[in-house]
Design a protein around this motif. Structure first.
Motif, PDB file in Angstrom:
ATOM      1  N   PRO A  14      -8.091  38.016  62.714  1.00 14.20           N
ATOM      2  CA  PRO A  14      -6.945  38.722  62.153  1.00 14.20           C
ATOM      3  C   PRO A  14      -6.241  39.527  63.247  1.00 14.20           C
ATOM      4  CG  PRO A  14      -9.018  39.689  61.375  1.00 14.20           C
ATOM      5  CD  PRO A  14      -9.372  38.476  62.174  1.00 14.20           C
ATOM      6  N   THR A  15      -4.950  39.690  63.100  1.00 11.59           N
ATOM      7  CA  THR A  15      -4.212  40.493  64.068  1.00 11.59           C
ATOM      8  C   THR A  15      -4.819  41.899  64.066  1.00 11.59           C
ATOM      9  OG1 THR A  15      -2.288  39.241  63.377  1.00 11.59           O
ATOM     10  CG2 THR A  15      -1.873  41.205  64.716  1.00 11.59           C
ATOM     11  N   PRO A  16      -5.216  42.419  65.239  1.00 13.98           N
ATOM     12  CA  PRO A  16      -5.839  43.749  65.249  1.00 13.98           C
ATOM     13  C   PRO A  16      -4.915  44.802  64.625  1.00 13.98           C
ATOM     14  CG  PRO A  16      -5.961  42.720  67.422  1.00 13.98           C
ATOM     15  CD  PRO A  16      -5.097  41.838  66.575  1.00 13.98           C
ATOM     16  N   LEU A  38       7.128  34.264  55.511  1.00 14.66           N
ATOM     17  CA  LEU A  38       6.035  33.297  55.339  1.00 14.66           C
ATOM     18  C   LEU A  38       4.974  33.486  56.417  1.00 14.66           C
ATOM     19  CD1 LEU A  38       4.813  30.639  54.105  1.00 14.66           C
ATOM     20  CD2 LEU A  38       6.198  29.385  55.747  1.00 14.66           C
ATOM     21  N   ASP A  39       3.703  33.447  55.998  1.00 13.68           N
ATOM     22  CA  ASP A  39       2.582  33.394  56.944  1.00 13.68           C
ATOM     23  C   ASP A  39       1.729  32.178  56.567  1.00 13.68           C
ATOM     24  OD1 ASP A  39       0.317  33.642  58.459  1.00 13.68           O
ATOM     25  OD2 ASP A  39       0.060  35.788  58.135  1.00 13.68           O
ATOM     26  N   PRO A  40       1.849  31.068  57.302  1.00 12.08           N
ATOM     27  CA  PRO A  40       1.132  29.836  56.928  1.00 12.08           C
ATOM     28  C   PRO A  40      -0.386  29.899  57.156  1.00 12.08           C
ATOM     29  CG  PRO A  40       2.968  29.362  58.417  1.00 12.08           C
ATOM     30  CD  PRO A  40       2.749  30.832  58.448  1.00 12.08           C
ATOM     31  N   CYS A  41      -0.869  30.940  57.834  1.00 15.75           N
ATOM     32  CA  CYS A  41      -2.317  31.130  58.036  1.00 15.75           C
ATOM     33  C   CYS A  41      -2.595  32.593  57.715  1.00 15.75           C
ATOM     34  CB  CYS A  41      -2.702  30.867  59.482  1.00 15.75           C
ATOM     35  SG  CYS A  41      -2.312  29.229  60.045  1.00 15.75           S
ATOM     36  N   CYS A  42      -2.437  32.987  56.474  1.00 19.58           N
ATOM     37  CA  CYS A  42      -2.283  34.418  56.167  1.00 19.58           C
ATOM     38  C   CYS A  42      -3.591  35.189  56.131  1.00 19.58           C
ATOM     39  CB  CYS A  42      -1.520  34.586  54.852  1.00 19.58           C
ATOM     40  SG  CYS A  42      -2.478  34.117  53.401  1.00 19.58           S
ATOM     41  N   LYS A  46      -3.241  40.754  55.151  1.00 19.31           N
ATOM     42  CA  LYS A  46      -3.012  42.134  55.589  1.00 19.31           C
ATOM     43  C   LYS A  46      -1.818  42.263  56.533  1.00 19.31           C
ATOM     44  CE  LYS A  46      -7.619  44.104  55.156  1.00 19.31           C
ATOM     45  NZ  LYS A  46      -8.844  44.449  55.848  1.00 19.31           N
ATOM     46  N   THR A  47      -1.720  41.328  57.489  1.00 16.31           N
ATOM     47  CA  THR A  47      -0.672  41.482  58.505  1.00 16.31           C
ATOM     48  C   THR A  47       0.721  41.345  57.891  1.00 16.31           C
ATOM     49  OG1 THR A  47      -2.218  40.504  60.055  1.00 16.31           O
ATOM     50  CG2 THR A  47       0.046  40.718  60.799  1.00 16.31           C
ATOM     51  N   LEU A  48       0.908  40.320  57.095  1.00 10.75           N
ATOM     52  CA  LEU A  48       2.242  40.130  56.511  1.00 10.75           C
ATOM     53  C   LEU A  48       2.594  41.291  55.580  1.00 10.75           C
ATOM     54  CD1 LEU A  48       4.509  38.070  56.717  1.00 10.75           C
ATOM     55  CD2 LEU A  48       3.736  37.056  54.602  1.00 10.75           C
ATOM     56  N   ILE A  63      -0.255  31.207  53.016  1.00 13.42           N
ATOM     57  CA  ILE A  63      -1.102  30.030  52.785  1.00 13.42           C
ATOM     58  C   ILE A  63      -2.417  30.302  53.503  1.00 13.42           C
ATOM     59  CG2 ILE A  63      -1.323  27.532  53.102  1.00 13.42           C
ATOM     60  CD1 ILE A  63       1.776  27.523  53.503  1.00 13.42           C
ATOM     61  N   GLU A  64      -3.520  29.938  52.884  1.00 15.78           N
ATOM     62  CA  GLU A  64      -4.811  30.185  53.529  1.00 15.78           C
ATOM     63  C   GLU A  64      -5.808  29.115  53.103  1.00 15.78           C
ATOM     64  OE1 GLU A  64      -6.168  32.158  55.971  1.00 15.78           O
ATOM     65  OE2 GLU A  64      -8.006  31.111  55.469  1.00 15.78           O
ATOM     66  N   LEU A  65      -6.571  28.635  54.091  1.00 21.42           N
ATOM     67  CA  LEU A  65      -7.548  27.576  53.852  1.00 21.42           C
ATOM     68  C   LEU A  65      -8.825  28.108  53.212  1.00 21.42           C
ATOM     69  CD1 LEU A  65      -8.309  24.584  54.425  1.00 21.42           C
ATOM     70  CD2 LEU A  65      -9.075  25.303  56.673  1.00 21.42           C
ATOM     71  N   GLN A  68     -11.908  32.409  49.596  1.00 18.92           N
ATOM     72  CA  GLN A  68     -12.141  33.841  49.382  1.00 18.92           C
ATOM     73  C   GLN A  68     -10.992  34.677  49.944  1.00 18.92           C
ATOM     74  OE1 GLN A  68     -14.784  34.710  47.610  1.00 18.92           O
ATOM     75  NE2 GLN A  68     -13.938  36.786  47.597  1.00 18.92           N
ATOM     76  N   ARG A  69     -10.571  34.301  51.163  1.00 16.03           N
ATOM     77  CA  ARG A  69      -9.477  35.059  51.790  1.00 16.03           C
ATOM     78  C   ARG A  69      -8.182  34.859  51.023  1.00 16.03           C
ATOM     79  NH1 ARG A  69     -10.789  32.578  57.287  1.00 16.03           N
ATOM     80  NH2 ARG A  69     -12.921  33.307  57.349  1.00 16.03           N
ATOM     81  N   ALA A  70      -7.942  33.635  50.585  1.00 16.30           N
ATOM     82  CA  ALA A  70      -6.703  33.365  49.821  1.00 16.30           C
ATOM     83  C   ALA A  70      -6.693  34.226  48.563  1.00 16.30           C
ATOM     84  CB  ALA A  70      -6.629  31.884  49.454  1.00 16.30           C
ATOM     85  N   GLY A  83      -5.307  26.165  50.530  1.00 16.50           N
ATOM     86  CA  GLY A  83      -5.445  24.770  50.960  1.00 16.50           C
ATOM     87  C   GLY A  83      -5.117  24.617  52.435  1.00 16.50           C
ATOM     88  N   ASP A  84      -5.101  23.366  52.867  1.00 13.54           N
ATOM     89  CA  ASP A  84      -4.813  23.068  54.268  1.00 13.54           C
ATOM     90  C   ASP A  84      -3.304  23.089  54.485  1.00 13.54           C
ATOM     91  OD1 ASP A  84      -4.561  22.110  56.801  1.00 13.54           O
ATOM     92  OD2 ASP A  84      -5.493  20.162  56.429  1.00 13.54           O
ATOM     93  N   ALA A  85      -2.858  24.073  55.253  1.00 13.48           N
ATOM     94  CA  ALA A  85      -1.420  24.251  55.467  1.00 13.48           C
ATOM     95  C   ALA A  85      -0.797  23.073  56.214  1.00 13.48           C
ATOM     96  CB  ALA A  85      -1.174  25.543  56.237  1.00 13.48           C
ATOM     97  N   LEU A  86      -1.634  22.304  56.921  1.00 12.43           N
ATOM     98  CA  LEU A  86      -1.058  21.207  57.704  1.00 12.43           C
ATOM     99  C   LEU A  86      -0.832  19.955  56.871  1.00 12.43           C
ATOM    100  CD1 LEU A  86      -2.986  21.493  61.093  1.00 12.43           C
ATOM    101  CD2 LEU A  86      -0.588  22.013  60.651  1.00 12.43           C
ATOM    102  N   LEU A 101       3.280  33.666  62.487  1.00 10.04           N
ATOM    103  CA  LEU A 101       2.374  32.534  62.681  1.00 10.04           C
ATOM    104  C   LEU A 101       1.267  32.886  63.671  1.00 10.04           C
ATOM    105  CD1 LEU A 101       1.747  29.570  62.100  1.00 10.04           C
ATOM    106  CD2 LEU A 101       3.427  28.919  63.806  1.00 10.04           C
ATOM    107  N   ASN A 102       0.093  33.210  63.129  1.00 10.01           N
ATOM    108  CA  ASN A 102      -1.087  33.464  63.960  1.00 10.01           C
ATOM    109  C   ASN A 102      -2.125  32.417  63.544  1.00 10.01           C
ATOM    110  OD1 ASN A 102      -3.153  34.506  65.486  1.00 10.01           O
ATOM    111  ND2 ASN A 102      -3.425  36.368  64.270  1.00 10.01           N
ATOM    112  N   PRO A 103      -2.014  31.202  64.111  1.00  5.89           N
ATOM    113  CA  PRO A 103      -2.822  30.065  63.640  1.00  5.89           C
ATOM    114  C   PRO A 103      -4.217  30.079  64.260  1.00  5.89           C
ATOM    115  CG  PRO A 103      -1.446  29.360  65.447  1.00  5.89           C
ATOM    116  CD  PRO A 103      -1.172  30.823  65.271  1.00  5.89           C
TER     117      PRO A 103
END
Ligand code: SAM
Length: 330
Positions: A14-16, A38-42, A46-48, A63-65, A68-70, A83-86, A101-103
């Motif tokens: 996660p972004t510090p 949009l944050d495709p790997c959110c 917290k960051t967004l 979007i989160e794979l 639990q985090r999603a 799900g898988d954002a890709l 975008l912090n992939p």
């Protein structure tokens, strides 16, 4: 899926918090009437949500794979897909004014000779969802700039490269790319590509002194454009059970389906004519009979397996393809 699962586990950087705070205070996102982010790997969102904090009329999408985090991100963002954002998402193009975008930082899955870093795959996949004039804020290890250089230089006019504060830089050597989406002319794109590739080839210390550092950079305001297009599609191809179950419960569908599928007790069947063996077999196979019958005053139990076979005895077809097939059940 094993590979994706390990990506989700190992790829959660996660972004510090300090970087988040600095981003919020140094890079000021001014808004025209509301905006979509949009944050495709959110991750946990917290960051967004921190970037959007206190700004009115924002829609934050993530979007989160990791399931639990999603789930946790749903408490912070307006809409979250699991799900898988890709590969699993369907999203309207040109719908977002800001993409954070912090992939995951990793090599992509190799398809034969060609494999592409995940940072580039995410950038290319989500480029189309950012509207013209919208902003990209991309967090990647600085040496990955060489892989992203071509795409960044073509689609963003003179992107700004900012280094993480020194303490946070040590772990993953990250930098922040801030770029406004606008096609660049070839000459300028070539120059930008060269500059990004040069930065990527530097030693870490050299890189940090060559770019602005987030903690030292002067405040800068970026104006996030209002949405140009509606977000008509934002969905995952898979179904998230955590979202689906409350709907199913509320609609009472499950109860009705179970009632239909469960053979009723004491269900008296009174056929108009005596049942043939075929009828009995189908009713047994369908679960409408328990196999207990009475014949000539004796209680019998029918056991066995059911096969359905047919023999085609006549096929008729006219010139326009219409016709009939006659079968006999055996
Ligand atoms: C580097 S973390 C970023 C989290 C958050 N955006 C932040 O900056 O704090 C990357 C996140 O991407 C998720 N992820 C990895 N592969 C993914 C994929 N294919 N689709 C969606 N999310 C993915 C990981 O589970 C992880 O939570």
């Amino acid at each position: 899926m094993a590979r994706l699962g390990s990506q989700a586990k190992a790829g959660f950087y996660p972004t510090p918090d300090t970087v988040c705070e600095l981003l919020k205070s140094k890079i000021i996102f001014e808004l025209e009437k509301g905006a979509r982010l949009l944050d495709p790997c959110c991750g946990k969102g917290k960051t967004l949500s921190r970037l959007a904090d206190g700004v009115p009329n924002l829609t934050t999408c993530g979007i989160e794979l990791d399931h639990q985090r999603a789930h946790e991100a749903r408490s912070r963002l307006t809409k979250v897909l699991w799900g898988d954002a890709l590969t699993e998402m369907q999203i309207s193009p040109n719908a977002f004014g800001l993409m954070y975008l912090n992939p995951p930082y990793d090599d992509g899955v190799s398809d034969g000779a060609k494999s592409q870093r995940l940072e580039v795959q995410f950038l290319r996949r989500y480029l189309g969802t950012l509207q013209q004039g919208g902003y990209l804020v991309q967090v990647i290890p600085y040496y990955v700039l060489k892989h992203c250089a071509k795409t960044l230089s073509r689609h963003f006019k003179a992107p700004v490269i900012i280094g993480f504060p020194e303490d946070e830089f040590q772990a993953f050597k990250q930098c922040i790319v801030v770029g406004r989406k606008r096609m660049a002319k070839k000459e300028q794109a070539d120059m930008t590509q060269e500059y990004l590739e040069e930065l990527a080839a530097m030693e870490p210390d050299e890189f940090l002194s060559a770019v602005n550092r987030l903690d030292l950079v002067a405040e800068k305001a970026f104006c996030i454009p209002a949405p140009a297009k509606p977000l008509t599609t934002f969905r995952a191809r898979n179904i998230d059970p955590l979202e689906a179950i409350p709907f199913v419960r509320k609609a009472g569908i499950l109860k009705n389906v179970l009632a239909e599928l469960t053979p009723r007790r004491n269900n008296e069947i009174r056929p108009l004519t005596p049942l043939e063996n075929g009828h009995l077999a189908l009713m047994l196979a369908g679960g409408y009979m328990n196999g207990a019958i009475e014949k000539d005053g004796r209680q019998l139990v029918i056991k066995g397996v059911v096969h359905k076979s047919e023999k085609v005895i006549n096929v008729r077809e006219n010139d326009s393809g219409e016709g009939s097939i006659t079968c006999h059940r055996l």
